[in-house]
Motif scaffolding. Structure first.
Motif, PDB file in Angstrom:
ATOM      1  N   GLN A  97      48.714  40.348  40.446  1.00  0.00           N
ATOM      2  CA  GLN A  97      47.241  40.378  40.555  1.00  0.00           C
ATOM      3  C   GLN A  97      46.622  40.594  39.285  1.00  0.00           C
ATOM      4  O   GLN A  97      47.190  41.361  38.664  1.00  0.00           O
ATOM      5  N   LEU A  98      45.807  39.755  39.120  1.00  0.00           N
ATOM      6  CA  LEU A  98      44.890  39.684  37.825  1.00  0.00           C
ATOM      7  C   LEU A  98      43.797  40.841  38.132  1.00  0.00           C
ATOM      8  O   LEU A  98      42.993  40.693  38.892  1.00  0.00           O
ATOM      9  N   SER A  99      43.851  41.926  37.182  1.00  0.00           N
ATOM     10  CA  SER A  99      42.804  42.931  37.271  1.00  0.00           C
ATOM     11  C   SER A  99      42.979  43.670  35.871  1.00  0.00           C
ATOM     12  O   SER A  99      43.485  43.414  34.852  1.00  0.00           O
ATOM     13  N   ALA A 102      46.006  45.203  35.130  1.00  0.00           N
ATOM     14  CA  ALA A 102      47.297  44.444  35.003  1.00  0.00           C
ATOM     15  C   ALA A 102      48.236  44.498  33.734  1.00  0.00           C
ATOM     16  O   ALA A 102      47.416  44.601  32.497  1.00  0.00           O
ATOM     17  N   ASP A 104      51.872  42.737  31.745  1.00  0.00           N
ATOM     18  CA  ASP A 104      52.812  41.827  31.650  1.00  0.00           C
ATOM     19  C   ASP A 104      54.073  41.989  32.568  1.00  0.00           C
ATOM     20  O   ASP A 104      54.554  43.246  32.702  1.00  0.00           O
ATOM     21  N   HIS A 136      50.036  46.498  38.784  1.00  0.00           N
ATOM     22  CA  HIS A 136      49.473  45.119  39.009  1.00  0.00           C
ATOM     23  C   HIS A 136      50.348  44.315  37.810  1.00  0.00           C
ATOM     24  O   HIS A 136      50.311  44.543  36.488  1.00  0.00           O
ATOM     25  N   VAL A 138      51.198  40.353  35.736  1.00  0.00           N
ATOM     26  CA  VAL A 138      50.598  38.808  35.636  1.00  0.00           C
ATOM     27  C   VAL A 138      51.728  38.244  34.613  1.00  0.00           C
ATOM     28  O   VAL A 138      52.428  38.904  33.987  1.00  0.00           O
ATOM     29  N   GLU A 146      44.122  28.925  34.953  1.00  0.00           N
ATOM     30  CA  GLU A 146      44.201  30.301  34.956  1.00  0.00           C
ATOM     31  C   GLU A 146      45.155  30.907  35.791  1.00  0.00           C
ATOM     32  O   GLU A 146      45.441  32.263  35.668  1.00  0.00           O
ATOM     33  N   SER A 147      45.749  30.204  36.540  1.00  0.00           N
ATOM     34  CA  SER A 147      46.879  30.697  37.279  1.00  0.00           C
ATOM     35  C   SER A 147      47.950  29.663  37.793  1.00  0.00           C
ATOM     36  O   SER A 147      47.624  28.503  37.549  1.00  0.00           O
TER      37      SER A 147
END
Length: 258
Positions: A97-99, A102, A104, A136, A138, A146-147
């Motif tokens: 989840q990008l937050s 978050a 690595d 979180h 990523v 972006e993803s």
């Protein structure tokens, strides 16, 4: 069952990681679900958890490459149920989840009992589950997009989990509980007999762990036939118990003469 295939089955079971799991949150595209199952098998996971998409759960078998046979898939009606179940087993929850909090994905500890939560392609992990997550995580991005696709991101994260666990020696000895090991050994060695037993609600017969064969297949089938012959048929269960009709006073029931 050749000796080579039996040896491969045992090696896979000996290296399965029962306390590393993936949970998908409303991932609805069959190709993505199937690709995630395939990654779970490839990186040594024994179990995957799925919260039913609105369209229902259906793995796309071509993409899965047959791996749905080798990974046990558990479905849950809601994420609340799934997270409660896994936390009850002592799992840490790592949500992709990008937050603002978050980190690595390589900075978390995958050697502890843990579950990686992958959100769906549109909404990601739902807010309630994201709040419940211990971390979180990523995958750092260095391009214009972006993803990553959810299945690609899952594979990258699982590769890091595998790396950490190999360094910790967690693939060097069997970690799967004995009952689960025996159930899967039977299922993988005797898939036809497994389906026969499952369809008829029969216990699995014992197999020889050295050959993968039934210990007494003929004797077991004879017992099955006896058991099935003695089972009541569905149309025998509630047959009325008719008794000879008592003689009746016909005068009392005969219609009156005009």
């Amino acid at each position: 069952m050749t000796p080579e295939r039996l040896a491969r089955i045992k090696h896979i079971l000996d290296t399965r990681q029962p306390d590393l799991r993936v949970l998908t949150d409303q991932v609805h595209k069959p190709r993505n679900l199937s690709a995630i199952i395939r990654s779970c098998d490839a990186f040594g996971l024994a179990n995957m958890h799925v919260v039913w998409p609105k369209e229902g759960f259906r793995a796309f078998r071509k993409t899965a490459g047959g791996s749905y046979h080798w990974v046990t898939t558990h479905t849950h009606p809601t994420m609340k149920d799934a997270v409660a179940d896994l936390k009850g087993q002592g799992h840490k929850i790592y949500a992709a989840q990008l937050s603002d909090r978050a980190v690595d994905f390589r900075d978390v500890d995958f050697t502890v009992p843990c579950t990686i939560v992958m959100g769906n392609e549109v909404d990601g992990v739902n807010p309630v589950t994201a709040e419940q997550a211990d971390e979180h995580i990523v995958v750092p991005m260095m391009g214009m997009v972006e993803s990553l696709n959810v299945s690609a991101a899952c594979s990258i994260i699982l590769s890091e989990a595998q790396r950490q666990r190999k360094l910790a020696g967690m693939f060097d000895q069997r970690r799967m509980p004995e009952d689960e090991y025996n159930r899967l050994l039977f299922s993988w060695c005797q898939p036809t007999v497994k389906r026969y037993c499952d369809d008829r609600n029969l216990p699995y017969p014992p197999i020889d762990h050295e050959t993968g064969d039934l210990i007494d297949g003929v004797g077991w089938m004879q017992e099955v036939r006896k058991l099935r012959a003695n089972r009541p048929r569905w149309d025998d269960e509630k047959k009325p118990n008719f008794s000879p009709r008592e003689p009746q006073d016909t005068a009392a029931t005969a219609p009156a003469k005009p």
